[in-house]
Design a protein around this motif. Structure first.
Motif, short mmCIF file in Angstrom:
data_model
loop_
_atom_site.label_atom_id
_atom_site.label_comp_id
_atom_site.label_asym_id
_atom_site.label_seq_id
_atom_site.Cartn_x
_atom_site.Cartn_y
_atom_site.Cartn_z
N ALA A 1 3.84 9.92 2.65
CA ALA A 1 3.76 9.40 4.02
C ALA A 1 5.16 9.15 4.58
O ALA A 1 5.45 9.49 5.73
CB ALA A 1 2.92 8.13 4.06
N LYS A 2 6.01 8.57 3.76
CA LYS A 2 7.38 8.29 4.20
C LYS A 2 8.11 9.60 4.53
O LYS A 2 8.80 9.70 5.54
CB LYS A 2 8.13 7.52 3.11
N ALA A 3 7.91 10.62 3.68
CA ALA A 3 8.54 11.92 3.91
C ALA A 3 8.03 12.55 5.20
O ALA A 3 8.77 13.27 5.88
CB ALA A 3 8.28 12.85 2.73
N ASP A 4 6.78 12.27 5.55
CA ASP A 4 6.18 12.80 6.78
C ASP A 4 6.50 11.93 7.99
O ASP A 4 6.12 12.26 9.11
CB ASP A 4 4.66 12.91 6.64
N GLY A 5 7.15 10.79 7.77
CA GLY A 5 7.52 9.90 8.86
C GLY A 5 6.37 9.11 9.44
O GLY A 5 6.41 8.73 10.61
N VAL A 6 5.34 8.86 8.63
CA VAL A 6 4.21 8.06 9.10
C VAL A 6 4.15 6.74 8.35
O VAL A 6 4.58 6.65 7.20
CB VAL A 6 2.86 8.82 8.97
N ASP A 7 3.62 5.75 9.01
CA ASP A 7 3.57 4.40 8.44
C ASP A 7 2.12 4.01 8.18
O ASP A 7 1.40 3.66 9.12
CB ASP A 7 4.23 3.41 9.42
N TYR A 8 1.71 4.12 6.94
CA TYR A 8 0.37 3.72 6.54
C TYR A 8 0.46 2.60 5.52
O TYR A 8 1.37 2.56 4.70
CB TYR A 8 -0.38 4.88 5.86
N LYS A 9 -0.51 1.71 5.57
CA LYS A 9 -0.67 0.75 4.48
C LYS A 9 -1.64 1.42 3.52
O LYS A 9 -2.78 1.72 3.89
CB LYS A 9 -1.23 -0.57 4.98
N ILE A 10 -1.19 1.69 2.31
CA ILE A 10 -2.01 2.36 1.31
C ILE A 10 -2.10 1.44 0.10
O ILE A 10 -1.07 0.96 -0.40
CB ILE A 10 -1.40 3.72 0.89
N PHE A 11 -3.33 1.15 -0.33
CA PHE A 11 -3.47 0.28 -1.49
C PHE A 11 -4.66 0.69 -2.33
O PHE A 11 -5.56 1.40 -1.88
CB PHE A 11 -3.59 -1.19 -1.06
N ALA A 12 -4.65 0.23 -3.58
CA ALA A 12 -5.73 0.51 -4.52
C ALA A 12 -6.43 -0.79 -4.86
O ALA A 12 -5.82 -1.85 -4.91
CB ALA A 12 -5.17 1.15 -5.79
N THR A 13 -7.73 -0.68 -5.09
CA THR A 13 -8.51 -1.84 -5.47
C THR A 13 -9.61 -1.40 -6.43
O THR A 13 -9.83 -0.21 -6.63
CB THR A 13 -9.10 -2.55 -4.23
N SER A 14 -10.29 -2.36 -6.99
CA SER A 14 -11.39 -2.04 -7.90
C SER A 14 -12.67 -1.79 -7.11
O SER A 14 -12.81 -2.25 -5.97
CB SER A 14 -11.62 -3.20 -8.88
N SER A 15 -13.59 -1.08 -7.72
CA SER A 15 -14.87 -0.82 -7.06
C SER A 15 -15.60 -2.12 -6.76
O SER A 15 -16.31 -2.22 -5.76
CB SER A 15 -15.74 0.10 -7.92
#
Length: 108
Positions: free
Chosen positions: A27-41
């Motif tokens: 995302a950073k390389a593409d110049g976009v700002d996303y909040k990306i996170f992982a969680t448990s099911s």
């Protein structure tokens, strides 16, 4: 503030952590700002009901058996959902998984 929030869910939220890092780099390389996170099911319901609910949910392939139940919940919340491609997951291909999320968001 991030443009969009992308949530990945797997059994415990641990195996997707590396994939999150790879997606953030893409995302950073593409110049976009996303909040990306992982969680448990087990945390999916909580996240879908939170004030900062995700804009898209991607399930790890190891919990694909939960897809129908989760899809009902995401449909109700108005959030697109898909299962991460097993090959992309195994190879930790953050760029491809990010593209999948963006397609679901309508940004691709």
């Amino acid at each position: 503030m991030a443009e969009k929030i992308i949530m990945l869910a797997c059994s415990a939220g641990m195996s997707t952590s590396l994939l999150v890092s790879k997606m953030q780099a893409a995302a950073k390389a593409d110049g976009v700002d996303y909040k990306i996170f992982a969680t448990s099911s087990a945390d999916i319901d909580h996240q879908l009901g939170s004030d900062e609910k995700p804009d898209v949910l991607l399930l790890g392939p190891q919990i694909r058996y939960m897809a129908n139940d989760v899809k009902k919940k995401t449909d109700k919340a108005g959030i697109p959902m898909d299962i991460i491609n097993m090959s992309d997951y195994g190879m930790m291909n953050g760029e491809n998984v990010l593209k999948t999320a963006e397609k679901l968001l309508g940004d691709a």
